[in-house]
Write an enzyme that holds these catalytic residues in place. Sequence first.
Site, PDB file in Angstrom:
ATOM      1  N   ASP A   6      41.367   2.442 132.893  1.00  0.00           N
ATOM      2  CA  ASP A   6      42.443   2.005 131.993  1.00  0.00           C
ATOM      3  C   ASP A   6      43.436   3.156 131.870  1.00  0.00           C
ATOM      4  O   ASP A   6      43.175   4.140 131.187  1.00  0.00           O
ATOM      5  CB  ASP A   6      41.818   1.657 130.631  1.00  0.00           C
ATOM      6  CG  ASP A   6      42.847   1.439 129.520  1.00  0.00           C
ATOM      7  OD1 ASP A   6      44.057   1.328 129.826  1.00  0.00           O
ATOM      8  OD2 ASP A   6      42.433   1.381 128.345  1.00  0.00           O
ATOM      9  N   LYS A  13      41.275   6.299 130.672  1.00  0.00           N
ATOM     10  CA  LYS A  13      39.902   6.037 130.238  1.00  0.00           C
ATOM     11  C   LYS A  13      39.161   5.342 131.365  1.00  0.00           C
ATOM     12  O   LYS A  13      39.735   4.487 132.040  1.00  0.00           O
ATOM     13  CB  LYS A  13      39.889   5.167 128.987  1.00  0.00           C
ATOM     14  CG  LYS A  13      40.153   5.965 127.721  1.00  0.00           C
ATOM     15  CD  LYS A  13      40.981   5.205 126.738  1.00  0.00           C
ATOM     16  CE  LYS A  13      42.420   5.162 127.221  1.00  0.00           C
ATOM     17  NZ  LYS A  13      43.299   4.351 126.428  1.00  0.00           N
ATOM     18  N   ASP A  97      47.319  -4.178 129.684  1.00  0.00           N
ATOM     19  CA  ASP A  97      46.270  -3.717 128.748  1.00  0.00           C
ATOM     20  C   ASP A  97      46.128  -4.691 127.580  1.00  0.00           C
ATOM     21  O   ASP A  97      45.025  -5.020 127.149  1.00  0.00           O
ATOM     22  CB  ASP A  97      46.539  -2.275 128.267  1.00  0.00           C
ATOM     23  CG  ASP A  97      47.932  -2.043 127.699  1.00  0.00           C
ATOM     24  OD1 ASP A  97      48.827  -2.905 127.863  1.00  0.00           O
ATOM     25  OD2 ASP A  97      48.142  -0.983 127.085  1.00  0.00           O
TER      26      ASP A  97
HETATM   27  N1  LIG Z   1      41.091  13.653 122.521  1.00  0.00           N
HETATM   28  C1  LIG Z   1      42.195  12.948 122.273  1.00  0.00           C
HETATM   29  N2  LIG Z   1      43.327  13.206 122.970  1.00  0.00           N
HETATM   30  C2  LIG Z   1      44.450  12.491 122.746  1.00  0.00           C
HETATM   31  N3  LIG Z   1      44.526  11.511 121.835  1.00  0.00           N
HETATM   32  C3  LIG Z   1      43.425  11.232 121.115  1.00  0.00           C
HETATM   33  C4  LIG Z   1      42.212  11.917 121.300  1.00  0.00           C
HETATM   34  N4  LIG Z   1      41.297  11.372 120.464  1.00  0.00           N
HETATM   35  C5  LIG Z   1      41.914  10.412 119.781  1.00  0.00           C
HETATM   36  N5  LIG Z   1      43.197  10.317 120.152  1.00  0.00           N
HETATM   37  C6  LIG Z   1      44.155   9.396 119.600  1.00  0.00           C
HETATM   38  O1  LIG Z   1      44.289   8.377 120.553  1.00  0.00           O
HETATM   39  C7  LIG Z   1      45.632   7.941 120.598  1.00  0.00           C
HETATM   40  C8  LIG Z   1      45.906   7.479 121.994  1.00  0.00           C
HETATM   41  O2  LIG Z   1      45.048   6.384 122.178  1.00  0.00           O
HETATM   42  P1  LIG Z   1      44.664   5.830 123.609  1.00  0.00           P
HETATM   43  O3  LIG Z   1      43.918   6.843 124.354  1.00  0.00           O
HETATM   44  O4  LIG Z   1      44.050   4.493 123.394  1.00  0.00           O
HETATM   45  O5  LIG Z   1      46.126   5.742 124.172  1.00  0.00           O
HETATM   46  P2  LIG Z   1      46.689   5.277 125.549  1.00  0.00           P
HETATM   47  O6  LIG Z   1      45.759   4.312 126.186  1.00  0.00           O
HETATM   48  O7  LIG Z   1      47.152   6.429 126.320  1.00  0.00           O
HETATM   49  O8  LIG Z   1      47.914   4.587 124.945  1.00  0.00           O
HETATM   50  P3  LIG Z   1      48.721   3.360 125.415  1.00  0.00           P
HETATM   51  O9  LIG Z   1      47.760   2.377 125.955  1.00  0.00           O
HETATM   52  O10 LIG Z   1      49.361   2.930 124.132  1.00  0.00           O
HETATM   53  O11 LIG Z   1      49.637   3.919 126.399  1.00  0.00           O
HETATM   54  C9  LIG Z   1      46.492   9.107 120.130  1.00  0.00           C
HETATM   55  O12 LIG Z   1      47.505   8.629 119.282  1.00  0.00           O
HETATM   56  C10 LIG Z   1      45.530   9.997 119.361  1.00  0.00           C
HETATM   57  O13 LIG Z   1      45.779   9.974 117.973  1.00  0.00           O
HETATM   58  C1  LIG Z   2      53.077  -1.610 124.837  1.00  0.00           C
HETATM   59  C2  LIG Z   2      52.250  -0.768 125.771  1.00  0.00           C
HETATM   60  C3  LIG Z   2      52.915   0.588 125.972  1.00  0.00           C
HETATM   61  C4  LIG Z   2      50.878  -0.538 125.094  1.00  0.00           C
HETATM   62  O1  LIG Z   2      50.063   0.236 125.892  1.00  0.00           O
HETATM   63  C5  LIG Z   2      52.009  -1.498 127.121  1.00  0.00           C
HETATM   64  O2  LIG Z   2      51.316  -2.685 126.918  1.00  0.00           O
HETATM   65  C6  LIG Z   2      53.300  -1.770 127.852  1.00  0.00           C
HETATM   66  O3  LIG Z   2      53.868  -0.908 128.453  1.00  0.00           O
HETATM   67  N1  LIG Z   2      53.760  -3.055 127.800  1.00  0.00           N
HETATM   68  C7  LIG Z   2      54.955  -3.548 128.448  1.00  0.00           C
HETATM   69  C8  LIG Z   2      55.858  -4.230 127.492  1.00  0.00           C
HETATM   70  C9  LIG Z   2      55.263  -5.475 126.846  1.00  0.00           C
HETATM   71  O4  LIG Z   2      54.046  -5.620 126.732  1.00  0.00           O
HETATM   72  O5  LIG Z   2      56.065  -6.355 126.443  1.00  0.00           O
HETATM   73  K   LIG Z   3      45.645   1.259 125.664  1.00  0.00           K
END
Ligand SMILES: Nc1ncnc2c1ncn2[C@@H]1O[C@H](COP(=O)(O)OP(=O)(O)OP(=O)(O)O)[C@@H](O)[C@H]1O
Ligand SMILES: CC(C)(CO)[C@@H](O)C(=O)NCCC(=O)O
Ligand SMILES: [K+]
Length: 238
Positions: A6, A13, A97
């Site tokens: 992901d 992740k 996602d």
């Molecule tokens: N070790 C870490 N490093 C970075 N962010 C962390 C950590 N642990 C928790 N977080 C939290 O996780 C959030 C990011 O979540 P996640 O990893 O789900 O984001 P992402 O998948 O990159 O985001 P998106 O899908 O919105 O692009 C950050 O706002 C932060 O507060």
């Molecule tokens: C909104 C985010 C950034 C959340 O991870 C992602 O789903 C994204 O880039 N979406 C495209 C725009 C939309 O979902 O309408």
């Molecule tokens: K996400």
Amino acid sequence: MIVDVDVGNTRVKWRVSHDSGVNIHGVHKTFDDAAREIGVQGVPTRIRLSSVGNASVTRGVETAAAHWGCIVQKAQTTKNAGGITCGYEQPESMGVDRWLALIAAWQQYQGACVVVDAGSAVTIDVLDSVGQHHGGYIVPGVMMMRNSLLGGTAKILLSEGFRREVTPGVSTQEAVDHGALLMLRSFVEAVHEELLCSEANAKIFVTGGDGESLLPLKDREAVYCKDLVLDGLAVVFP
Ligand SMILES: Nc1ncnc2c1ncn2[C@@H]1O[C@H](COP(=O)(O)OP(=O)(O)OP(=O)(O)O)[C@@H](O)[C@H]1O
Ligand SMILES: CC(C)(CO)[C@@H](O)C(=O)NCCC(=O)O
Ligand SMILES: [K+]
């Protein structure tokens, strides 16, 4: 061995599922870092990919797959999948996602629900009791709100880390951190409240890096699921 990945806007992740049933999880800043760690686990037969990051990350995944001699199954948002129907006028423009998290929630609970993904951005999507997606909302995540206040003001100075409280702040740090959390919690409650008007049994599913911080919610239960996006990959690519 199957690898689920992901790619978000902040972090990558992943989960390795061994034939033995053992699962290993990881979180990395880049896919290259993740790939090194995954390599320690063995050679995958396939990679199931969700990416809302930039195209270079997808290329990185493809390069690693070529090195391992395995295929990449890249998920896309479509009109229908896993029993649900996308509410977007142009399904392909909705983040995959969000779509995968909805599919995974529907697999767990074939009923009306709101699905919250609290990552870099926070998304909330609404599903009714027949699996029709009514659309959703995209708002800044905790870090983004914090960073925009830091960048747009002179006197807001913050240190790292935040407390999971929503009481009125008695320092700048608290005022900002508690404010972001209260906004997000109230937002989820409002979206759920609206759905309850038509769907009395509507549930709340929460996932994402900041998902646990959003709980508890006022007067309602919410189910926290660690990896809804990865779970969705397993549904669309069994
Ligand atoms: N070790 C870490 N490093 C970075 N962010 C962390 C950590 N642990 C928790 N977080 C939290 O996780 C959030 C990011 O979540 P996640 O990893 O789900 O984001 P992402 O998948 O990159 O985001 P998106 O899908 O919105 O692009 C950050 O706002 C932060 O507060
Ligand atoms: C909104 C985010 C950034 C959340 O991870 C992602 O789903 C994204 O880039 N979406 C495209 C725009 C939309 O979902 O309408
Ligand atoms: K996400």
